[in-house]
Design a protein around this motif. Structure first.
Motif, PDB file in Angstrom:
ATOM      1  N   ASN A 239       0.779  -1.224   0.113  1.00  0.00           N
ATOM      2  CA  ASN A 239      -0.044  -0.108   0.031  1.00  0.00           C
ATOM      3  C   ASN A 239       0.709   1.286  -0.167  1.00  0.00           C
ATOM      4  O   ASN A 239       0.290   2.357  -0.308  1.00  0.00           O
ATOM      5  CB  ASN A 239      -1.009   0.184   1.289  1.00  0.00           C
ATOM      6  CG  ASN A 239      -2.142  -1.238   1.078  1.00  0.00           C
ATOM      7  OD1 ASN A 239      -3.013  -1.126   0.383  1.00  0.00           O
ATOM      8  ND2 ASN A 239      -1.864  -2.107   1.933  1.00  0.00           N
ATOM      9  N   VAL A 240       2.141   1.232   0.263  1.00  0.00           N
ATOM     10  CA  VAL A 240       2.922   2.589   0.428  1.00  0.00           C
ATOM     11  C   VAL A 240       3.298   2.695  -0.883  1.00  0.00           C
ATOM     12  O   VAL A 240       3.989   1.912  -1.560  1.00  0.00           O
ATOM     13  CB  VAL A 240       3.957   2.538   1.472  1.00  0.00           C
ATOM     14  CG1 VAL A 240       4.814   3.793   1.437  1.00  0.00           C
ATOM     15  CG2 VAL A 240       3.385   2.312   3.035  1.00  0.00           C
ATOM     16  N   ASN A 241       3.277   4.029  -1.471  1.00  0.00           N
ATOM     17  CA  ASN A 241       3.667   4.610  -2.821  1.00  0.00           C
ATOM     18  C   ASN A 241       5.107   4.488  -2.903  1.00  0.00           C
ATOM     19  O   ASN A 241       6.105   4.903  -2.065  1.00  0.00           O
ATOM     20  CB  ASN A 241       3.044   5.963  -3.051  1.00  0.00           C
ATOM     21  CG  ASN A 241       3.428   6.389  -4.414  1.00  0.00           C
ATOM     22  OD1 ASN A 241       3.433   5.487  -5.165  1.00  0.00           O
ATOM     23  ND2 ASN A 241       3.595   7.725  -4.424  1.00  0.00           N
ATOM     24  N   GLY A 242       5.649   3.623  -3.683  1.00  0.00           N
ATOM     25  CA  GLY A 242       7.103   3.821  -3.958  1.00  0.00           C
ATOM     26  C   GLY A 242       7.943   2.951  -3.225  1.00  0.00           C
ATOM     27  O   GLY A 242       9.177   2.689  -3.316  1.00  0.00           O
ATOM     28  N   LEU A 243       7.344   2.224  -2.277  1.00  0.00           N
ATOM     29  CA  LEU A 243       7.880   1.164  -1.471  1.00  0.00           C
ATOM     30  C   LEU A 243       7.858  -0.258  -2.063  1.00  0.00           C
ATOM     31  O   LEU A 243       7.224  -0.817  -2.395  1.00  0.00           O
ATOM     32  CB  LEU A 243       7.243   0.874  -0.159  1.00  0.00           C
ATOM     33  CG  LEU A 243       7.702   0.090   0.868  1.00  0.00           C
ATOM     34  CD1 LEU A 243       9.282   0.525   1.137  1.00  0.00           C
ATOM     35  CD2 LEU A 243       7.050   0.125   2.320  1.00  0.00           C
ATOM     36  N   THR A 244       9.337  -0.773  -2.279  1.00  0.00           N
ATOM     37  CA  THR A 244       9.457  -2.099  -2.800  1.00  0.00           C
ATOM     38  C   THR A 244      10.607  -2.686  -2.012  1.00  0.00           C
ATOM     39  O   THR A 244      11.489  -2.131  -1.485  1.00  0.00           O
ATOM     40  CB  THR A 244       9.997  -2.000  -4.244  1.00  0.00           C
ATOM     41  OG1 THR A 244      11.104  -1.403  -4.406  1.00  0.00           O
ATOM     42  CG2 THR A 244       9.067  -1.546  -5.251  1.00  0.00           C
ATOM     43  N   LEU A 245      10.465  -4.091  -1.923  1.00  0.00           N
ATOM     44  CA  LEU A 245      11.465  -4.810  -0.949  1.00  0.00           C
ATOM     45  C   LEU A 245      12.281  -5.855  -2.048  1.00  0.00           C
ATOM     46  O   LEU A 245      11.702  -6.434  -2.897  1.00  0.00           O
ATOM     47  CB  LEU A 245      10.680  -5.587  -0.300  1.00  0.00           C
ATOM     48  CG  LEU A 245      11.424  -6.591   0.917  1.00  0.00           C
ATOM     49  CD1 LEU A 245      12.399  -5.832   1.656  1.00  0.00           C
ATOM     50  CD2 LEU A 245      10.769  -7.541   1.493  1.00  0.00           C
TER      51      LEU A 245
ATOM     52  N   LYS B  28      -2.883   4.440  -3.185  1.00  0.00           N
ATOM     53  CA  LYS B  28      -1.558   4.217  -2.338  1.00  0.00           C
ATOM     54  C   LYS B  28      -1.578   5.261  -1.266  1.00  0.00           C
ATOM     55  O   LYS B  28      -1.937   6.542  -1.411  1.00  0.00           O
ATOM     56  CB  LYS B  28      -0.599   4.305  -3.267  1.00  0.00           C
ATOM     57  CG  LYS B  28      -0.313   3.184  -4.350  1.00  0.00           C
ATOM     58  CD  LYS B  28      -0.375   1.696  -3.678  1.00  0.00           C
ATOM     59  CE  LYS B  28      -0.155   0.604  -4.752  1.00  0.00           C
ATOM     60  NZ  LYS B  28       0.284  -0.646  -4.205  1.00  0.00           N
ATOM     61  N   TYR B  29      -0.639   4.957  -0.216  1.00  0.00           N
ATOM     62  CA  TYR B  29      -0.353   5.865   0.578  1.00  0.00           C
ATOM     63  C   TYR B  29       1.121   6.635   0.753  1.00  0.00           C
ATOM     64  O   TYR B  29       2.091   5.973   0.279  1.00  0.00           O
ATOM     65  CB  TYR B  29      -0.277   5.335   2.286  1.00  0.00           C
ATOM     66  CG  TYR B  29      -1.595   4.730   2.546  1.00  0.00           C
ATOM     67  CD1 TYR B  29      -2.549   5.345   3.450  1.00  0.00           C
ATOM     68  CD2 TYR B  29      -2.130   3.356   2.029  1.00  0.00           C
ATOM     69  CE1 TYR B  29      -3.780   4.821   3.631  1.00  0.00           C
ATOM     70  CE2 TYR B  29      -3.487   2.732   2.531  1.00  0.00           C
ATOM     71  CZ  TYR B  29      -4.164   3.532   3.331  1.00  0.00           C
ATOM     72  OH  TYR B  29      -5.647   3.016   3.507  1.00  0.00           O
ATOM     73  N   ASP B  30       0.881   7.857   0.623  1.00  0.00           N
ATOM     74  CA  ASP B  30       2.132   8.525   0.378  1.00  0.00           C
ATOM     75  C   ASP B  30       2.324   9.245   2.013  1.00  0.00           C
ATOM     76  O   ASP B  30       1.667   9.669   2.726  1.00  0.00           O
ATOM     77  CB  ASP B  30       1.802   9.920  -0.404  1.00  0.00           C
ATOM     78  CG  ASP B  30       1.755   9.652  -1.679  1.00  0.00           C
ATOM     79  OD1 ASP B  30       2.174   8.861  -2.343  1.00  0.00           O
ATOM     80  OD2 ASP B  30       0.738  10.479  -2.472  1.00  0.00           O
ATOM     81  N   PHE B  31       3.819   9.139   2.215  1.00  0.00           N
ATOM     82  CA  PHE B  31       4.019   9.325   3.516  1.00  0.00           C
ATOM     83  C   PHE B  31       4.239  10.904   3.828  1.00  0.00           C
ATOM     84  O   PHE B  31       4.598  11.885   2.623  1.00  0.00           O
ATOM     85  CB  PHE B  31       5.630   8.989   3.962  1.00  0.00           C
ATOM     86  CG  PHE B  31       6.517   9.688   4.886  1.00  0.00           C
ATOM     87  CD1 PHE B  31       6.095   9.571   6.382  1.00  0.00           C
ATOM     88  CD2 PHE B  31       7.454  10.693   4.830  1.00  0.00           C
ATOM     89  CE1 PHE B  31       6.755  10.044   7.252  1.00  0.00           C
ATOM     90  CE2 PHE B  31       7.818  11.319   5.890  1.00  0.00           C
ATOM     91  CZ  PHE B  31       7.528  10.937   7.201  1.00  0.00           C
ATOM     92  N   VAL B  32       3.503  11.598   4.894  1.00  0.00           N
ATOM     93  CA  VAL B  32       3.580  12.858   5.041  1.00  0.00           C
ATOM     94  C   VAL B  32       4.504  13.283   6.218  1.00  0.00           C
ATOM     95  O   VAL B  32       5.247  14.232   6.155  1.00  0.00           O
ATOM     96  CB  VAL B  32       1.795  13.289   5.505  1.00  0.00           C
ATOM     97  CG1 VAL B  32       1.878  14.913   5.658  1.00  0.00           C
ATOM     98  CG2 VAL B  32       1.217  13.007   4.504  1.00  0.00           C
TER      99      VAL B  32
END
Length: 306
Positions: free
Chosen positions: A116-122, A295-299
């Motif tokens: 769900n977090v935008n841009g996050l990949t493992l 998606k969720y963007d960090f604020v």
């Protein structure tokens, strides 16, 4: 003349009482009886260490660089470690017991973040994720990203106040919007713990495991998000938005969450048994905004000791 003097004294006394009341309220803006928390107009970075106790490179350079980056960044950054879930479960994975069920369940934190977090990949273990970029063992890159983020003017900020109870704590949060906006905003509220002594693999990739049995683990996410009331599958982003629609500049949203310590049952062999230690724990509150793609963007982010 005497009547005029008494009348004057009455208004002077009334003014003095009113002034004292105003000063009393302003002197304690963080009170728990309805007052607002003081939200700093400060942009912090989010730093996540995706790690595992069985991972040699995690012990070699992942965890040391994560710790060093947090130490160097000071109050400009808040971080937490997320340990591997099945099928390669780490010994420090976050977990929970469902109500009326004696089976231990791995917390959905890892999967929720990745999905769900935008841009996050493992891309493997370890992955060090700072704001919206992957960093490795380059402290210059880490410091530059933290300083660059800190120089930005925040769209919103978050503050928290933690109060211990007999078997847990309550956490009051305050979210303040420094710019007018429109959208859905969400919280993630996590419990992290420091000074956990548990073994950690330090071996090179492809070589035989070399465990340090006295390794100190810090900033470990210990349980599911406490801002979710669904105890069968706690949602990392809470049960719903804390604010939705148009938000005006200066808007303040207050929320309260509770945590109760648990005596975990049926913890499998090889999994670290969590006995909550408030003296070594922190509460982390993350503020997200859901974008048009869902998606969720960090604020912003903040933390407090317990």
């Amino acid at each position: 003349m005497k009547k005029l003097s008494l009348l004057s004294l009455f208004f002077v006394a009334l003014f003095a009482i009113t002034s004292c009341k105003k000063e009393e309220n302003n002197a304690n803006p963080d009170n728990s009886s309805g007052g607002q928390l003081t939200v700093e107009k400060k942009q912090r970075s989010i730093f996540i260490d995706f790690t595992a106790t069985w991972c040699g490179p995690c012990g070699q350079w992942g965890i040391p660089n994560f710790k060093q980056g947090l130490q160097n960044g000071g109050d400009k950054v808040v971080g937490f470690a997320v340990h591997a879930a099945p099928p390669q479960t780490s010994e420090l994975v976050a977990y929970f017991n469902k109500p009326n069920n004696d089976t231990l369940f791995v917390a959905p934190l890892l999967n929720d973040l990745l999905a769900n977090v935008n841009g996050l990949t493992l891309t493997g273990w370890p992955t060090l994720w700072l704001n919206n970029i992957k960093v490795s063992n380059n402290q210059t890159t880490i410091a530059n990203e933290i300083n660059s983020k800190s120089a930005q003017e925040p769209a919103a900020g978050v503050a928290l106040k933690v109060t211990r109870t007999s078997n847990g704590f309550t956490v009051e949060t305050g979210t303040k919007f420094f710019k007018a906006d429109n959208g859905e905003y969400f919280h993630t509220v996590l419990v992290t713990e420091d000074d956990i002594i548990n073994r950690q693999n330090l071996s090179n990739p492809g070589s035989a495991a070399n465990y340090n049995n006295s390794f100190e683990h810090d900033h470990i996410t210990r349980g599911p998000a406490i801002n979710s009331t669904d105890k069968t599958r706690p949602s990392t982003f809470g049960d719903g938005p804390i604010a939705t629609g148009a938000v005006t500049e200066g808007k303040y949203v207050g929320k309260t969450y509770t945590f109760t310590s648990t005596n975990f049952t049926n913890v499998p062999a090889g999994i670290n048994v969590w006995t909550w230690n408030p003296a070594k724990s922190h509460v982390v509150v993350i503020l997200w905004k859901k974008n048009a793609n869902g998606k969720y963007d960090f604020v912003n982010i903040a933390q407090s000791s317990i």
